[in-house]
Design a protein around this motif. Structure first.
Motif, short mmCIF file in Angstrom:
data_model
loop_
_atom_site.label_atom_id
_atom_site.label_comp_id
_atom_site.label_asym_id
_atom_site.label_seq_id
_atom_site.Cartn_x
_atom_site.Cartn_y
_atom_site.Cartn_z
N PRO A 125 0.81 -1.22 0.00
CA PRO A 125 0.00 0.00 0.00
C PRO A 125 0.84 1.27 0.00
CG PRO A 125 -0.83 -1.56 1.62
CD PRO A 125 0.50 -2.07 1.16
N GLY A 126 2.02 1.22 0.64
CA GLY A 126 2.88 2.39 0.66
C GLY A 126 3.35 2.76 -0.74
N VAL A 127 3.73 1.76 -1.52
CA VAL A 127 4.15 2.02 -2.91
C VAL A 127 2.98 2.58 -3.72
CG1 VAL A 127 4.90 0.92 -5.04
CG2 VAL A 127 5.99 0.30 -2.89
N ALA A 128 1.80 2.00 -3.56
CA ALA A 128 0.63 2.47 -4.30
C ALA A 128 0.27 3.91 -3.92
CB ALA A 128 -0.55 1.53 -4.04
N VAL A 129 0.29 4.20 -2.61
CA VAL A 129 -0.02 5.56 -2.15
C VAL A 129 0.99 6.55 -2.73
CG1 VAL A 129 0.00 7.06 -0.12
CG2 VAL A 129 -1.24 4.89 -0.07
N GLY A 130 2.27 6.18 -2.71
CA GLY A 130 3.29 7.07 -3.24
C GLY A 130 3.11 7.35 -4.72
N ALA A 131 2.83 6.30 -5.51
CA ALA A 131 2.66 6.48 -6.95
C ALA A 131 1.45 7.37 -7.25
CB ALA A 131 2.50 5.12 -7.62
N LEU A 132 0.34 7.11 -6.58
CA LEU A 132 -0.87 7.90 -6.82
C LEU A 132 -0.68 9.35 -6.37
CD1 LEU A 132 -3.63 5.34 -5.79
CD2 LEU A 132 -3.04 6.10 -8.10
N ALA A 133 -0.06 9.53 -5.20
CA ALA A 133 0.15 10.88 -4.69
C ALA A 133 1.07 11.68 -5.61
CB ALA A 133 0.73 10.83 -3.28
#
Length: 576
Positions: A516-524
């Motif tokens: 989830p951290g990677v996904a949050v970073g990419a989307l943000a």
């Protein structure tokens, strides 16, 4: 006489789509490749993983030597001939390059088979002899696949090379996993197990070559009777009386081979230097650790821990390298056609900006999520400090790859090779200085400095070849703000997820934090770039799935418009 060709899609669209396709394929391939390292390290331990990594660095070095820069030469020369409408000449380049690389691969195979004990002794690992010999089998197949990929890239047809990369890595990992299970079940020793695992290189090379040789549907037409320039007046006809087209080569075989070698040699130097980073580490870090007082087994184990960070770094750098390789034929064709220099410079500037953005985002993500990623993939966080220290290399390595592709596309094949050679020597010196005192953390810091040196040298060389517009301070804050927003989002997500998963087993909690951290970073990061206006419709509409009128185009347009409405001053607000 060359015929005029339909220019087709715009050069910018072709560059972005080709870069996205090859970069995505390279990223998928490296993700698949990482999967083979996870079970190897998990089941066999860091010592065997370190031995595997050392032999792998040697094998990749020899596979690169066998190719000797010819695939890039094929890409450049085919792009030149395709731009002039000389399809038969492009195919002739491929035939001769194919023969040259098959011969060089056979020679390299023989050298590794004969000298395997010597190389294993230099690595300080006599048990690596069988693994070195097994890995050399790939040299019988990989050079041929490389030539065919260069041919397709020169034609700006990136789908088949991208598919071939994915198939090669998939076949390699599948073979490796099967042999790893077999070796563990049979109780093989470390030497035999490592040799079996390295057979995956050959299996992958065969898969990649088959993917490139798989026949395509072809258009029917008149046959082609090929005639050499040595006998320009000779004419022949087919026995069945069918129509043929006479092609008279503008250059002899000897001239063509000399041109291939002339173009390939500077690229070969750069191609050899790139894996030389890994080879320098393989032959220096374990021995330097031993000289500092570590036992042989412990030094190999530490080298295995260090290679955890290298594996993650390569996820970024290989994607950047794949994207950069797509720039070479596109910019070569642009130079051959004599396209407007300012337009080319603007596209080069955008490519470099993308390198900064993606490299910076990757570096921040690796640094903030080092521990959960390390635990998720390798069961503990022993390599997290090295990963944090190595994270900035993602920025410099990405810029080095993109700027190197731009230089090659503008016809400067020497500068990237020289710059990488200087960086490799710098890396060796830094290892000798830092590893005895700081261990693998010193080697990680040396990797950052070496890639930084290569990126700076490439930037200086590029300024002499292309008037790339400089970044304006008025707009530089936008990607900086996007990176800051991404860092804040990832840090908050990691803290929250870490607290929520505290009662779970360590590896499960790390997984539920890292992904989830990677996904949050990419989307943000993507949302912040668009919201700040760093990326506008002109850029995102060149990307696959974001064309004018598409659903994604409409969503991005609405997002940017909403942000502008909120940030615009109201009519009643005072100015000045």
């Amino acid at each position: 006489m060359s015929t005029e060709r339909n220019p087709g899609p715009s050069a910018g669209k072709t560059v972005l789509k080709g870069a996205a396709l090859l970069g995505g394929a390279a990223l998928i391939s490296k993700v698949i490749g990482t999967l083979q390292k996870i079970p190897l390290q998990n089941f066999a331990g860091d010592e065997v993983f370190g031995l595997y990594s050392a032999v792998y660095a040697l094998a990749i070095m020899w596979m690169t030597l066998a190719a000797a820069g010819v695939p890039t030469a094929v890409s450049v020369m085919v792009a030149e001939r395709e731009a002039e409408g000389d399809e038969a000449g492009a195919q002739r380049v491929v035939r001769w390059s194919f023969g040259l690389l098959c011969a060089s691969g056979l020679l390299a195979f023989g050298i590794l088979q004969a000298a395997a004990p010597l190389f294993a002794d230099w690595m300080g690992a006599p048990g690596a002899v069988a693994a070195v010999r097994t890995s050399s089998i790939a040299l019988l197949f990989s050079p041929a696949a490389a030539v065919l990929r260069g041919y397709r890239q020169g034609q700006m047809r990136m789908a088949r090379p991208a598919l071939s990369q994915v198939i090669e890595q998939t076949a390699r990992v599948a073979f490796m996993l099967a042999m790893l299970w077999w070796a563990i079940d049979a109780g093989w020793n470390a030497s035999a197990a490592t040799a079996a695992v390295h057979g995956g290189l050959a299996a992958g090379a065969v898969g990649g070559l088959v993917a490139m040789l798989w026949p395509e549907r072809r258009r029917t037409g008149a046959g082609v009777w090929i005639q050499g320039a040595e006998t320009p007046k000779k004419r022949s006809s087919r026995p069945d009386g069918g129509n043929v087209r006479i092609v008279i080569w503008p250059e002899t075989r000897k001239t063509l081979v000399r041109r291939i070698i002339t173009v390939a040699l500077p690229v070969a130097a750069a191609s050899v230097v790139a894996p030389l980073f890994g080879l320098i580490d393989a032959f220096s870090i374990p021995r330097l650790l031993q000289n500092a007082g570590s036992e042989a087994a412990a030094s190999l184990a530490q080298f295995g821990v260090y290679n955890r960070g290298i594996a993650l770094l390569q996820l970024v750098l290989m994607a950047a390298g794949g994207a950069a390789s797509a720039l070479v034929p596109a910019l070569t064709a642009s130079r051959t056609r004599g396209d407007d220099a300012s337009e080319t410079a603007e596209k080069a500037a955008f490519a470099l900006r993308l390198g900064w953005w993606l490299g910076g985002a990757s570096a921040i993500g690796l640094a903030l999520l080092a521990a959960p990623i390390d635990i998720t993939l390798f069961a503990d966080d022993a390599g997290s400090r090295a990963i944090v220290l190595m994270a900035p290399a993602a920025v410099f390595g990405t810029l080095q790859a993109v700027s190197g592709g731009l230089l090659q596309g503008r016809g400067d094949l020497k500068s990237p090779a020289v710059n990488l050679a200087v960086a490799a020597v710098f890396k060796l010196a830094l290892n000798a200085l830092l590893v005895p005192a700081y261990g693998i953390e010193g080697a990680a810091a040396g990797m950052v400095a070496a890639y930084g040196a290569a990126a700076v040298l490439n930037a200086l060389s590029l300024r002499q070849k292309l008037a790339v517009p400089a970044a304006r301070l008025a707009t530089a804050w936008k990607p900086a703000a996007a990176l800051a927003a991404m860092a804040a989002a990832v840090a908050l997500a990691a803290l929250a997820l870490g607290a929520l998963t505290q009662g779970l087993p360590a590896r499960a909690g790390a997984l539920l934090t890292a992904l989830p951290g990677v996904a949050v970073g990419a989307l943000a990061f993507a949302a912040a770039l668009i919201a700040a206006g760093a990326v506008g419709p002109r850029q995102w509409r060149e990307l696959p799935g974001c064309g004018p009128g598409s659903r994604m185009d409409a969503r991005l347009t609405r997002l940017q418009a909403a942000v502008r409405r909120k940030t615009a001053p109201s009519p009643s607000s005072p100015e000045g």
